[in-house]
Design an enzyme around this catalytic site. Structure first.
Site, PDB file in Angstrom:
ATOM      1  N   GLU A  33      -5.238  -8.690   0.673  1.00 58.94           N
ATOM      2  CA  GLU A  33      -6.115  -8.152   2.225  1.00 58.94           C
ATOM      3  C   GLU A  33      -7.656  -8.260   2.171  1.00 58.94           C
ATOM      4  O   GLU A  33      -8.162  -7.306   0.942  1.00 58.94           O
ATOM      5  CB  GLU A  33      -5.451  -7.017   3.353  1.00 58.94           C
ATOM      6  CG  GLU A  33      -4.341  -6.979   2.907  1.00 58.94           C
ATOM      7  CD  GLU A  33      -3.556  -5.274   4.211  1.00 58.94           C
ATOM      8  OE1 GLU A  33      -4.111  -4.911   4.288  1.00 58.94           O
ATOM      9  OE2 GLU A  33      -2.318  -5.489   3.847  1.00 58.94           O
TER      10      GLU A  33
ATOM     11  N   GLU B  26       0.295  -1.577  -0.037  1.00 57.90           N
ATOM     12  CA  GLU B  26       0.413  -0.174  -0.265  1.00 57.90           C
ATOM     13  C   GLU B  26       0.897   1.486   0.231  1.00 57.90           C
ATOM     14  O   GLU B  26       0.607   2.060   1.041  1.00 57.90           O
ATOM     15  CB  GLU B  26      -1.381   0.089   1.041  1.00 57.90           C
ATOM     16  CG  GLU B  26      -2.221  -0.879   1.406  1.00 57.90           C
ATOM     17  CD  GLU B  26      -3.314  -1.689   2.904  1.00 57.90           C
ATOM     18  OE1 GLU B  26      -2.809  -0.240   3.664  1.00 57.90           O
ATOM     19  OE2 GLU B  26      -4.136  -1.790   2.002  1.00 57.90           O
TER      20      GLU B  26
END
Ligand code: BGC
Ligand code: BGC
Length: 454
Positions: free
Chosen positions: A354, A167
């Site tokens: 995720e 991320e």
């Protein structure tokens, strides 16, 4: 409607964690300080002053955690490697004890048939590199590549696929634009070079991994962006937000160019950070897969003040997680179809690296089971529409240190008592185990799963 039992044969089931959120043992075996040790020590940064100093004590209890994973019947485990364990000062020789920890972890996972899927950077930069400018300094990208090569040389004989970064959007915005995460800089749009230096780090490391015959992925936090209304002002705002959150990272990786950033007051050089040849370095190694971290969509309206070209709007009439995040499973379908339509042949196979939710539930976590099952059904819908999706790693195996929220947000299939470190599987643990088993039976027999299996 397709559902989760229709996910393709060979689909890989996993769970995800990250080093600083579970390991603890921050002063052990030669680990150097990370920006999260520094940040959490500063009063007022994390709710109730929580830190990752002990976390889930996974550094010592990893055999128990592997046993929990074995019980789920997983194909893969996504974890992250703590850069400050490997290179305590960010440069110089590797720390043998740090490498030895991940060596044991990898061997023990393989012994129970679980494929390790390491992430090389999940936000715990060595503090020594932050002291030299961190991700605002281009040199950090080169230090990252050296560190990646050290780890790959040690584990690459047993670990086939690697995620470079987790991320980069969230690390740029929360860590460097807003100051909510470590290192705590509130630079607003002056944080944009952090995007480029992370992507450069990805590209440099990807080449070294590729030279060693290894597969390369990157995990991005992606969100489908919807305008609050069809008005031209809301549409323009939504497009600006999509550019910042999603395309700033996927365009350079998949198309070799930055999107139009004029709404953010910069040209394609991101405040001078991008040098000639950098985009070639970023795309030199084609991605084996794109990791997608999905939690929720984002609704955007025209700005209410001139400092940013958008403002956030509420998504009406949906449930919310304990974190206050809207629950919109078909946002995942829309996100994946949009990725396919936008990038076409340039889009590599996808893996959900995720997805999950925090709740305040006890052992019987029906909210979590509902969140996971509806999102997996949404994933199956995208797969049935032809999106190439290879696996799903739920966040998370165990409750852990949830960054600025400390231990308050619980995302685990397994409850952790942070006083005794006792692990207690929740109902979602058994549910996930049974789903994985039933999906395997379905694929092996090529038939349908009986209602009893469901
Ligand atoms: C999550 C996003 C979420 C954001 C805002 C991030 O950590 O991954 O999905 O929208 O936080 O709280
Ligand atoms: C991060 C995780 C985090 C999760 C839930 C993601 O943004 O990669 O570290 O725990 O979302 O907030």
């Amino acid at each position: 409607m397709p559902d989760r039992y229709d996910l393709p044969a060979g689909f890989r089931w996993g769970v995800a964690t990250a080093a600083y959120q579970i390991e603890g043992a921050v002063d052990e075996d030669g680990r150097g300080p990370s920006i999260w040790d520094t940040f959490t020590a500063r009063p007022g940064t994390v709710r109730d002053g929580h830190t990752g100093a002990v976390a889930c004590d996974h550094y010592h209890r990893y055999p128990e955690d592997i046993e929990l994973m074995r019980g789920l019947g997983l194909d893969g485990y996504r974890f992250s490697i703590a850069w400050p364990r490997i290179r305590p000062t960010g440069a110089g020789p590797a720390n043998p004890a740090g490498l030895a920890f991940y060596d044991r972890l990898v061997d023990d996972l393989l012994a129970v048939g679980i494929t390790p899927l390491p992430t090389l950077f999940h936000w715990d930069l060595p503090q020594a590199l932050e002291d030299r400018g961190g991700w605002l300094n281009r040199d950090t990208a080169y230090h990252f590549a050296e560190y990646a090569a050290i780890v790959a040389d040690r584990l690459g004989d047993r670990v086939p696929a690697w995620i470079t970064l987790n991320e980069p959007f969230v690390h740029m915005v929360y860590g460097h634009a807003l100051g909510i995460h470590a290192p705590g800089h509130a630079l607003m749009l002056d944080a944009l070079p952090v995007a480029h230096h992370q992507l450069l780090a990805h590209g440099l490391a990807a080449s070294l991994l590729h030279e060693r015959g290894l597969d390369v992925l990157i995990s991005n936090n992606l969100t489908p962006v919807e305008p609050a209304s069809p008005s031209p002002a809301d549409l323009a705002a939504a497009e600006a937000y999509d550019t910042l959150h999603n395309r700033l990272f996927t365009d350079p990786l998949l198309l070799g160019r930055y999107p139009d950033l004029t709404a953010f007051g910069t040209g394609p050089d991101l405040h001078g950070a991008v040098r000639p040849g950098d985009l070639d370095l970023i795309t030199a190694t084609p991605l084996t897969g794109l990791g997608v971290n999905y939690y929720n969509p984002t609704r955007i309206a025209a700005p209410t003040d001139p400092s940013l070209p958008f403002t956030f709007a509420e998504i009406p009439d949906v449930p919310h997680t304990a974190f206050g995040w809207p629950v919109v499973p078909d946002g995942l379908t829309h996100l994946l179809l949009h990725l396919r339509d936008t990038y076409g042949k340039a889009l590599p196979p996808l893996t959900i690296t995720e997805n999950g939710c925090s709740t305040t539930e006890g052992p019987d976590d029906t909210f979590r089971i509902s969140y996971l099952s509806t999102h997996l059904d949404a994933l199956a819908t995208a797969a049935a529409e032809g999106v190439d999706v290879r696996g799903y790693y739920t966040w998370s195996l165990i409750d852990n240190f949830e960054w600025a929220e400390g231990y308050h947000q619980r995302f685990g299939l397994v409850h952790v008592d942070f006083v005794t470190q006792a692990r207690t599987p929740r109902a979602s643990y058994a549910w996930y185990r049974d789903l994985i088993a039933a999906h395997r039976v379905r694929c092996a027999t090529g038939g349908s799963v009986t209602s009893g299996d469901r």
